[in-house]
Every structure is written in structure tokens, then in C-alpha cells.
Design a protein around this motif. Structure first.
Motif, PDB file in Angstrom:
ATOM      1  N   ARG A  23       0.836  -1.213   0.000  1.00 57.52           N
ATOM      2  CA  ARG A  23       0.000   0.000   0.000  1.00 57.52           C
ATOM      3  C   ARG A  23       0.865   1.254   0.000  1.00 57.52           C
ATOM      4  NH1 ARG A  23      -2.974  -3.331   3.617  1.00 57.52           N
ATOM      5  NH2 ARG A  23      -2.019  -2.395   5.466  1.00 57.52           N
ATOM      6  N   LEU A  24       1.924   1.244   0.796  1.00 54.13           N
ATOM      7  CA  LEU A  24       2.783   2.430   0.887  1.00 54.13           C
ATOM      8  C   LEU A  24       3.589   2.641  -0.385  1.00 54.13           C
ATOM      9  CD1 LEU A  24       3.975   2.033   4.578  1.00 54.13           C
ATOM     10  CD2 LEU A  24       2.354   3.709   3.688  1.00 54.13           C
ATOM     11  N   LEU A  25       3.969   1.571  -1.038  1.00 52.95           N
ATOM     12  CA  LEU A  25       4.668   1.705  -2.323  1.00 52.95           C
ATOM     13  C   LEU A  25       3.745   2.363  -3.347  1.00 52.95           C
ATOM     14  CD1 LEU A  25       6.999   1.206  -4.270  1.00 52.95           C
ATOM     15  CD2 LEU A  25       6.111  -1.122  -4.619  1.00 52.95           C
ATOM     16  N   ALA A  26       2.477   1.939  -3.368  1.00 48.07           N
ATOM     17  CA  ALA A  26       1.511   2.546  -4.294  1.00 48.07           C
ATOM     18  C   ALA A  26       1.309   4.022  -3.963  1.00 48.07           C
ATOM     19  CB  ALA A  26       0.186   1.792  -4.232  1.00 48.07           C
ATOM     20  N   LEU A  27       1.247   4.350  -2.676  1.00 51.02           N
ATOM     21  CA  LEU A  27       1.080   5.754  -2.269  1.00 51.02           C
ATOM     22  C   LEU A  27       2.285   6.579  -2.683  1.00 51.02           C
ATOM     23  CD1 LEU A  27      -0.435   7.966  -0.676  1.00 51.02           C
ATOM     24  CD2 LEU A  27       0.795   7.170   1.363  1.00 51.02           C
ATOM     25  N   ALA A  28       3.476   6.072  -2.396  1.00 53.04           N
ATOM     26  CA  ALA A  28       4.706   6.802  -2.750  1.00 53.04           C
ATOM     27  C   ALA A  28       4.788   7.022  -4.259  1.00 53.04           C
ATOM     28  CB  ALA A  28       5.930   6.042  -2.250  1.00 53.04           C
ATOM     29  N   SER A  29       4.408   6.028  -5.031  1.00 50.13           N
ATOM     30  CA  SER A  29       4.449   6.155  -6.490  1.00 50.13           C
ATOM     31  C   SER A  29       3.383   7.125  -6.991  1.00 50.13           C
ATOM     32  CB  SER A  29       4.252   4.777  -7.133  1.00 50.13           C
ATOM     33  OG  SER A  29       5.279   3.878  -6.745  1.00 50.13           O
ATOM     34  N   ALA A  30       2.245   7.193  -6.272  1.00 48.55           N
ATOM     35  CA  ALA A  30       1.147   8.060  -6.716  1.00 48.55           C
ATOM     36  C   ALA A  30       1.442   9.526  -6.482  1.00 48.55           C
ATOM     37  CB  ALA A  30      -0.144   7.662  -6.001  1.00 48.55           C
ATOM     38  N   VAL A  31       1.979   9.861  -5.314  1.00 54.09           N
ATOM     39  CA  VAL A  31       2.224  11.272  -5.008  1.00 54.09           C
ATOM     40  C   VAL A  31       3.582  11.725  -5.511  1.00 54.09           C
ATOM     41  CG1 VAL A  31       0.696  11.175  -3.013  1.00 54.09           C
ATOM     42  CG2 VAL A  31       3.151  10.858  -2.691  1.00 54.09           C
ATOM     43  N   GLY A  32       4.454  10.781  -5.856  1.00 58.74           N
ATOM     44  CA  GLY A  32       5.739  11.076  -6.469  1.00 58.74           C
ATOM     45  C   GLY A  32       6.793  11.595  -5.500  1.00 58.74           C
ATOM     46  N   PRO A  33       8.063  11.484  -5.909  1.00 59.06           N
ATOM     47  CA  PRO A  33       8.494  10.804  -7.136  1.00 59.06           C
ATOM     48  C   PRO A  33       8.388   9.295  -6.998  1.00 59.06           C
ATOM     49  CG  PRO A  33      10.397  11.489  -5.880  1.00 59.06           C
ATOM     50  CD  PRO A  33       9.198  12.040  -5.150  1.00 59.06           C
ATOM     51  N   GLU A  34       8.201   8.626  -8.122  1.00 58.85           N
ATOM     52  CA  GLU A  34       8.025   7.181  -8.112  1.00 58.85           C
ATOM     53  C   GLU A  34       9.263   6.497  -7.542  1.00 58.85           C
ATOM     54  OE1 GLU A  34       6.718   3.561 -11.170  1.00 58.85           O
ATOM     55  OE2 GLU A  34       6.818   5.645 -11.853  1.00 58.85           O
ATOM     56  N   VAL A  35       9.038   5.442  -6.776  1.00 57.87           N
ATOM     57  CA  VAL A  35      10.148   4.698  -6.178  1.00 57.87           C
ATOM     58  C   VAL A  35      10.845   3.904  -7.274  1.00 57.87           C
ATOM     59  CG1 VAL A  35      10.802   2.940  -4.500  1.00 57.87           C
ATOM     60  CG2 VAL A  35       8.969   4.556  -3.968  1.00 57.87           C
ATOM     61  N   ALA A  36      12.095   4.220  -7.517  1.00 55.68           N
ATOM     62  CA  ALA A  36      12.854   3.565  -8.577  1.00 55.68           C
ATOM     63  C   ALA A  36      13.714   2.446  -7.998  1.00 55.68           C
ATOM     64  CB  ALA A  36      13.735   4.585  -9.302  1.00 55.68           C
ATOM     65  N   GLY A  37      13.911   1.409  -8.793  1.00 56.35           N
ATOM     66  CA  GLY A  37      14.782   0.328  -8.379  1.00 56.35           C
ATOM     67  C   GLY A  37      14.176  -0.507  -7.256  1.00 56.35           C
ATOM     68  N   ASP A  38      15.043  -1.123  -6.489  1.00 56.91           N
ATOM     69  CA  ASP A  38      14.635  -2.006  -5.392  1.00 56.91           C
ATOM     70  C   ASP A  38      15.430  -1.599  -4.154  1.00 56.91           C
ATOM     71  OD1 ASP A  38      13.533  -4.043  -3.916  1.00 56.91           O
ATOM     72  OD2 ASP A  38      14.757  -5.637  -4.811  1.00 56.91           O
ATOM     73  N   PRO A  39      14.993  -0.529  -3.461  1.00 59.60           N
ATOM     74  CA  PRO A  39      15.805   0.010  -2.363  1.00 59.60           C
ATOM     75  C   PRO A  39      15.978  -0.970  -1.210  1.00 59.60           C
ATOM     76  CG  PRO A  39      13.598   0.971  -2.354  1.00 59.60           C
ATOM     77  CD  PRO A  39      13.720   0.196  -3.623  1.00 59.60           C
ATOM     78  N   ALA A  40      17.134  -0.881  -0.567  1.00 58.98           N
ATOM     79  CA  ALA A  40      17.368  -1.635   0.661  1.00 58.98           C
ATOM     80  C   ALA A  40      16.462  -1.085   1.749  1.00 58.98           C
ATOM     81  CB  ALA A  40      18.831  -1.545   1.068  1.00 58.98           C
ATOM     82  N   LEU A  41      16.197  -1.890   2.774  1.00 57.25           N
ATOM     83  CA  LEU A  41      15.234  -1.530   3.806  1.00 57.25           C
ATOM     84  C   LEU A  41      15.517  -0.173   4.452  1.00 57.25           C
ATOM     85  CD1 LEU A  41      12.853  -2.048   5.648  1.00 57.25           C
ATOM     86  CD2 LEU A  41      14.270  -3.618   6.983  1.00 57.25           C
ATOM     87  N   PRO A  42      16.758   0.134   4.877  1.00 57.44           N
ATOM     88  CA  PRO A  42      16.979   1.462   5.479  1.00 57.44           C
ATOM     89  C   PRO A  42      16.648   2.609   4.533  1.00 57.44           C
ATOM     90  CG  PRO A  42      18.796  -0.001   5.996  1.00 57.44           C
ATOM     91  CD  PRO A  42      17.964  -0.703   4.965  1.00 57.44           C
ATOM     92  N   GLU A  43      16.989   2.451   3.241  1.00 59.60           N
ATOM     93  CA  GLU A  43      16.679   3.501   2.262  1.00 59.60           C
ATOM     94  C   GLU A  43      15.176   3.615   2.061  1.00 59.60           C
ATOM     95  OE1 GLU A  43      17.309   4.563  -2.481  1.00 59.60           O
ATOM     96  OE2 GLU A  43      18.360   2.830  -1.604  1.00 59.60           O
ATOM     97  N   TRP A  44      14.465   2.494   2.023  1.00 55.98           N
ATOM     98  CA  TRP A  44      13.019   2.502   1.870  1.00 55.98           C
ATOM     99  C   TRP A  44      12.358   3.212   3.048  1.00 55.98           C
ATOM    100  CZ3 TRP A  44       8.766   2.696  -0.590  1.00 55.98           C
ATOM    101  CH2 TRP A  44       7.570   2.164  -0.125  1.00 55.98           C
ATOM    102  N   GLU A  45      12.808   2.928   4.274  1.00 54.47           N
ATOM    103  CA  GLU A  45      12.244   3.580   5.445  1.00 54.47           C
ATOM    104  C   GLU A  45      12.535   5.076   5.441  1.00 54.47           C
ATOM    105  OE1 GLU A  45      13.539   1.458   8.941  1.00 54.47           O
ATOM    106  OE2 GLU A  45      11.699   0.271   8.912  1.00 54.47           O
ATOM    107  N   ALA A  46      13.723   5.463   4.989  1.00 55.64           N
ATOM    108  CA  ALA A  46      14.056   6.889   4.899  1.00 55.64           C
ATOM    109  C   ALA A  46      13.132   7.591   3.906  1.00 55.64           C
ATOM    110  CB  ALA A  46      15.516   7.062   4.487  1.00 55.64           C
ATOM    111  N   ARG A  47      12.807   6.919   2.798  1.00 55.56           N
ATOM    112  CA  ARG A  47      11.882   7.496   1.819  1.00 55.56           C
ATOM    113  C   ARG A  47      10.479   7.635   2.417  1.00 55.56           C
ATOM    114  NH1 ARG A  47      13.101   4.908  -4.174  1.00 55.56           N
ATOM    115  NH2 ARG A  47      15.369   5.029  -4.100  1.00 55.56           N
TER     116      ARG A  47
END
Length: 235
Positions: A23-47
Motif C-alpha cells: 500500500r505504501l509503495l503505491a502511495l509513494a508512487s502516486a504522489v511522487g516521485p516514483e520509487v525507482a529500483g529495489d531500495p534496501a530496507l533502510p533507504e526505503w524507510e528513509a523514503r
């Protein structure tokens, strides 16, 4: 990043088909910028922390329960005050990535079974994962996985307002933001009903409004109701 709309919130109303990270990936992609690649967990949490700050500001309000006396505690702090935990090594099988979290959600497992599944995903081999967890290093392997799954390792230091016991509470960015969005989605249906009843707009028109604009209309409805009640009482 664009403003949050009711359509974004509504995606968190039905939580059966997709897990929190999905759900959060869809939200992040919807409001932008789209999540690119396959981030590691710490980077994903920072985003996600940056996304949460964009949507709702740096102020965070949360609740906790004292483990000593059971009292409820209200926590108010800034995202800037969150200390970072020590860096967790990625291990010889590589870092935990967003794709691993999404695969775990799709599997539906939890607890120790989720850690076993995670190790299999990291190694790319379920049999090798089972072998690692069947020997004398099983407990240490599970503990290391649990530590790595903590991502940024964000923690809140506080004390119980009732008994004074010191508390260090983990702060899971994904779980907190997902809970916030689900709470907003629950309130959204009532707000749509109220706006539709007053202005006769369709659900689609209301959900397309930026949240701030929708709240402005709701405040006007409330103010008109208060004024009408005051006039009626005076009469």
C-alpha cells in the motif's frame, strides 16, 4: 510531490488484498516521485519518513503503553528528533530489500516463520535457509535477521508520566504511516457522506479533491451548522 487526495486515502480502506508495504509503495508512487529500483530496507524507510513529512509535516503524535504500570502515554515529537540506531551489516547474503518485504507480505507468514522465509529469499534457496536454521547457530541467525529487519532502527526515548519508568520505544516508520493512512481512510467515508449531502457532489468528485481543500469545505459546513444552531437557540 503532489498533494494527497481522497483517492489516495481510499486505497487504505480495503486492506485485505495488499500488505502495508504494498500500500505504501503505491502511495509513494502516486504522489511522487516514483520509487525507482529495489531500495534496501533502510533507504526505503528513509523514503517513507520523507513521504510522511511531506504529507503531514514533521510533527508526529503517537501512543504507547508503559510496560511497568500499563498506563497509556501520549507521545508528541518531531521527525527531526528521531535518533538513528547503529548501522546493521547486511550479511553475506546481501541487504534486505523492498522486494523481499513485498514477497513476505504475499506469503502471509509472520513471526519466526517470516524470518525463515526472509532468509530463504535472501539466499535464493529455501533448502539452504533450512540448513542454516537447523544447526547450533539457529538462534544467532534468527537474532541477526531480526536486527537487520529493524531497518533504520529508529527509537524514541521517554518516561512514563504515571510511574516515571524510562522507556525506549522502537518506531516502525512503515507500520506507523500505514496505520495513519488507514485511520484517515476510515474517517473519509463519513466526510464523503457529509460533503455529498451538502453539495450533492459525486464520490469521484469529492475523492479527487486535495485533502486540504476537502477539509476547508468541511470546516465551512461545520461553521454554518454552528451558526444555524446559534440562531435557532436565540429564536
Amino acid at each position: 510531490m503532489r498533494a494527497l487526495t481522497g483517492r489516495d486515502e481510499m486505497a487504505f480502506h480495503d486492506t485485505a488484498a495488499v500488505g502495508p508495504h504494498g500500500r505504501l509503495l503505491a502511495l509513494a508512487s502516486a504522489v511522487g516521485p516514483e520509487v525507482a529500483g529495489d531500495p534496501a530496507l533502510p533507504e526505503w524507510e528513509a523514503r517513507l519518513l520523507a513521504l510522511r513529512s511531506h504529507l503531514f509535516g514533521r510533527r508526529i503524535e503517537a501512543e504507547a503503553t508503559c510496560p511497568d504500570c500499563g498506563a497509556g502515554i501520549a507521545l508528541i515529537f518531531s521527525a527531526d528528533d528521531l535518533p538513528r540506531g547503529a548501522s546493521v551489516p547486511s550479511g553475506d547474503e546481501g541487504p534486505i530489500r523492498l522486494s523481499h518485504l513485498l514477497a513476505l507480505e504475499a506469503s502471509g507468514v509472520a513471526g519466526e516463520a517470516a524470518l525463515r522465509r526472509l532468509l530463504g529469499l535472501l539466499l535464493g534457496d529455501e533448502d539452504q535457509a533450512a540448513a542454516r536454521l537447523s544447526g547450533p547457530t539457529r538462534a544467532a541467525t534468527l537474532l541477526a535477521l531480526e536486527m537487520r529487519a529493524a531497518g533504520l532502527g529508529l527509537e524514541i526515548g521517554t518516561a512514563c508520566t504515571d510511574c516515571g519508568a524510562p522507556m525506549v520505544l522502537p518506531f516502525d516508520v512503515a507500520a506507523f504511516l500505514d496505520a495513519e493512512m488507514r485511520a484517515r481512510a476510515d474517517r473519509l467515508l463519513d466526510e464523503v457522506h457529509r460533503l455529498a449531502s451538502c453539495y450533492h457532489w459525486s464520490e469521484a468528485e469529492i475523492l479527487s479533491l486535495p485533502v486540504a481543500r476537502r477539509q476547508s469545505y468541511l470546516r465551512r459546513i461545520l461553521a454554518a451548522e454552528v451558526m444555524g444552531a446559534a440562531k435557532g437557540g436565540a429564536g
